[in-house]
Design a protein around this motif. Structure first.
Motif, PDB file in Angstrom:
ATOM      1  N   PHE A 194      41.260  29.368  42.891  1.00  0.00           N
ATOM      2  CA  PHE A 194      40.565  30.129  43.940  1.00  0.00           C
ATOM      3  C   PHE A 194      41.565  30.768  44.900  1.00  0.00           C
ATOM      4  O   PHE A 194      41.436  31.944  45.251  1.00  0.00           O
ATOM      5  N   ALA A 195      42.545  30.009  45.330  1.00  0.00           N
ATOM      6  CA  ALA A 195      43.525  30.533  46.292  1.00  0.00           C
ATOM      7  C   ALA A 195      44.361  31.649  45.664  1.00  0.00           C
ATOM      8  O   ALA A 195      44.639  32.661  46.318  1.00  0.00           O
ATOM      9  N   THR A 196      44.735  31.486  44.415  1.00  0.00           N
ATOM     10  CA  THR A 196      45.544  32.498  43.735  1.00  0.00           C
ATOM     11  C   THR A 196      44.756  33.784  43.545  1.00  0.00           C
ATOM     12  O   THR A 196      45.275  34.882  43.770  1.00  0.00           O
ATOM     13  N   SER A 197      43.500  33.662  43.157  1.00  0.00           N
ATOM     14  CA  SER A 197      42.705  34.859  42.862  1.00  0.00           C
ATOM     15  C   SER A 197      42.567  35.775  44.079  1.00  0.00           C
ATOM     16  O   SER A 197      42.506  36.991  43.940  1.00  0.00           O
ATOM     17  N   THR A 198      42.556  35.197  45.269  1.00  0.00           N
ATOM     18  CA  THR A 198      42.387  36.017  46.474  1.00  0.00           C
ATOM     19  C   THR A 198      43.622  36.849  46.783  1.00  0.00           C
ATOM     20  O   THR A 198      43.525  37.821  47.533  1.00  0.00           O
ATOM     21  N   THR A 199      44.760  36.492  46.206  1.00  0.00           N
ATOM     22  CA  THR A 199      45.989  37.237  46.468  1.00  0.00           C
ATOM     23  C   THR A 199      46.177  38.404  45.507  1.00  0.00           C
ATOM     24  O   THR A 199      47.072  39.229  45.712  1.00  0.00           O
ATOM     25  N   LEU A 200      45.367  38.501  44.473  1.00  0.00           N
ATOM     26  CA  LEU A 200      45.577  39.480  43.405  1.00  0.00           C
ATOM     27  C   LEU A 200      44.653  40.686  43.465  1.00  0.00           C
ATOM     28  O   LEU A 200      44.828  41.627  42.700  1.00  0.00           O
ATOM     29  N   ARG A 201      43.684  40.649  44.346  1.00  0.00           N
ATOM     30  CA  ARG A 201      42.707  41.737  44.428  1.00  0.00           C
ATOM     31  C   ARG A 201      42.271  41.914  45.869  1.00  0.00           C
ATOM     32  O   ARG A 201      42.400  41.002  46.681  1.00  0.00           O
ATOM     33  N   GLU A 202      41.771  43.091  46.163  1.00  0.00           N
ATOM     34  CA  GLU A 202      41.278  43.386  47.509  1.00  0.00           C
ATOM     35  C   GLU A 202      39.807  43.739  47.420  1.00  0.00           C
ATOM     36  O   GLU A 202      39.369  44.334  46.443  1.00  0.00           O
ATOM     37  N   GLY A 203      39.056  43.376  48.448  1.00  0.00           N
ATOM     38  CA  GLY A 203      37.646  43.720  48.461  1.00  0.00           C
ATOM     39  C   GLY A 203      36.887  42.873  49.450  1.00  0.00           C
ATOM     40  O   GLY A 203      37.478  42.194  50.297  1.00  0.00           O
ATOM     41  N   ALA A 204      35.569  42.906  49.312  1.00  0.00           N
ATOM     42  CA  ALA A 204      34.710  42.182  50.247  1.00  0.00           C
ATOM     43  C   ALA A 204      33.404  41.793  49.567  1.00  0.00           C
ATOM     44  O   ALA A 204      32.962  42.443  48.608  1.00  0.00           O
ATOM     45  N   TYR A 205      32.800  40.752  50.088  1.00  0.00           N
ATOM     46  CA  TYR A 205      31.475  40.366  49.627  1.00  0.00           C
ATOM     47  C   TYR A 205      30.469  41.387  50.146  1.00  0.00           C
ATOM     48  O   TYR A 205      30.533  41.806  51.302  1.00  0.00           O
ATOM     49  N   THR A 206      29.552  41.782  49.268  1.00  0.00           N
ATOM     50  CA  THR A 206      28.546  42.774  49.634  1.00  0.00           C
ATOM     51  C   THR A 206      27.139  42.205  49.621  1.00  0.00           C
ATOM     52  O   THR A 206      26.195  42.900  49.980  1.00  0.00           O
ATOM     53  N   GLY A 207      26.993  40.960  49.207  1.00  0.00           N
ATOM     54  CA  GLY A 207      25.680  40.335  49.193  1.00  0.00           C
ATOM     55  C   GLY A 207      25.777  38.830  49.079  1.00  0.00           C
ATOM     56  O   GLY A 207      26.734  38.302  48.509  1.00  0.00           O
ATOM     57  N   GLU A 208      24.791  38.164  49.652  1.00  0.00           N
ATOM     58  CA  GLU A 208      24.712  36.708  49.588  1.00  0.00           C
ATOM     59  C   GLU A 208      23.248  36.310  49.590  1.00  0.00           C
ATOM     60  O   GLU A 208      22.486  36.752  50.451  1.00  0.00           O
ATOM     61  N   TRP A 209      22.865  35.475  48.611  1.00  0.00           N
ATOM     62  CA  TRP A 209      21.494  35.024  48.495  1.00  0.00           C
ATOM     63  C   TRP A 209      21.460  33.520  48.298  1.00  0.00           C
ATOM     64  O   TRP A 209      22.064  32.998  47.355  1.00  0.00           O
ATOM     65  N   LYS A 210      20.770  32.824  49.162  1.00  0.00           N
ATOM     66  CA  LYS A 210      20.575  31.383  49.042  1.00  0.00           C
ATOM     67  C   LYS A 210      19.395  31.184  48.089  1.00  0.00           C
ATOM     68  O   LYS A 210      18.262  31.555  48.413  1.00  0.00           O
ATOM     69  N   LEU A 211      19.656  30.650  46.903  1.00  0.00           N
ATOM     70  CA  LEU A 211      18.616  30.524  45.883  1.00  0.00           C
ATOM     71  C   LEU A 211      17.723  29.309  46.108  1.00  0.00           C
ATOM     72  O   LEU A 211      16.530  29.346  45.826  1.00  0.00           O
ATOM     73  N   ASP A 212      18.333  28.224  46.588  1.00  0.00           N
ATOM     74  CA  ASP A 212      17.600  27.015  46.943  1.00  0.00           C
ATOM     75  C   ASP A 212      18.533  26.146  47.774  1.00  0.00           C
ATOM     76  O   ASP A 212      19.548  26.631  48.255  1.00  0.00           O
ATOM     77  N   ASP A 213      18.217  24.869  47.935  1.00  0.00           N
ATOM     78  CA  ASP A 213      19.016  23.989  48.789  1.00  0.00           C
ATOM     79  C   ASP A 213      20.452  23.800  48.308  1.00  0.00           C
ATOM     80  O   ASP A 213      21.319  23.440  49.103  1.00  0.00           O
ATOM     81  N   ARG A 214      20.705  24.030  47.038  1.00  0.00           N
ATOM     82  CA  ARG A 214      22.027  23.739  46.484  1.00  0.00           C
ATOM     83  C   ARG A 214      22.740  24.933  45.862  1.00  0.00           C
ATOM     84  O   ARG A 214      23.914  24.839  45.539  1.00  0.00           O
ATOM     85  N   ARG A 215      22.058  26.027  45.646  1.00  0.00           N
ATOM     86  CA  ARG A 215      22.660  27.139  44.914  1.00  0.00           C
ATOM     87  C   ARG A 215      22.673  28.425  45.737  1.00  0.00           C
ATOM     88  O   ARG A 215      21.684  28.765  46.379  1.00  0.00           O
ATOM     89  N   THR A 216      23.817  29.124  45.652  1.00  0.00           N
ATOM     90  CA  THR A 216      24.008  30.401  46.345  1.00  0.00           C
ATOM     91  C   THR A 216      24.575  31.409  45.358  1.00  0.00           C
ATOM     92  O   THR A 216      25.438  31.076  44.549  1.00  0.00           O
ATOM     93  N   LEU A 217      24.107  32.644  45.444  1.00  0.00           N
ATOM     94  CA  LEU A 217      24.629  33.745  44.644  1.00  0.00           C
ATOM     95  C   LEU A 217      25.375  34.698  45.567  1.00  0.00           C
ATOM     96  O   LEU A 217      24.843  35.095  46.612  1.00  0.00           O
TER      97      LEU A 217
END
Length: 133
Positions: free
Chosen positions: A47-70
């Protein structure tokens, strides 16, 4: 805002920062690896390595239920557009136990894969990257 998103958008996420969000037995499913990565130490490093190799931003977030997020992310790798979708599952303590990611388009995903393989070095064995035919 999901903790992964918040950490990534902070701009200075370390392996130790990611480890705090992960259950000891976390699993990570990625199209750039042919096998599932397992365990807090290796997954945090991915996870830490992947953030150093690309640039961008999250454009959406959806809480699917108590335990899952998209999460939806859009950005650039080596001058090419890259998009990802993350399905994140947490345990009762709020720690991530499972994360599955999808990338598109395929040529940009290949650029990302090649960059990850080079950056991860021996931290991920060759049999996670290539089939052993």
């Amino acid at each position: 805002m999901h903790a992964i998103r918040k950490l990534r958008e902070s701009g200075h996420a370390t392996v130790a920062d990611y480890e705090k969000l992960l259950a000891p037995n976390v699993v990570f499913h990625s199209p750039v690896l042919i096998r599932t990565a397992e365990g807090r130490a290796v997954v945090a490093k991915i996870f830490a390595t992947s953030t150093t190799l690309r640039e961008g931003a999250y454009t959406g977030e959806w809480k699917l239920d108590d335990r899952r997020t998209l999460l939806r992310w859009k950005g650039i790798i080596q001058g090419h557009e890259l998009e990802s979708f993350d399905l994140i599952e947490e345990n009762d303590e709020g720690l991530i136990v499972d994360r599955t990611i999808a990338f598109r388009p395929m040529p940009a995903a290949k650029l990302f894969r090649d960059a990850m393989r080079a950056a991860m070095g021996s931290a991920i064995p060759d049999d996670f990257w290539e089939y052993s035919n």
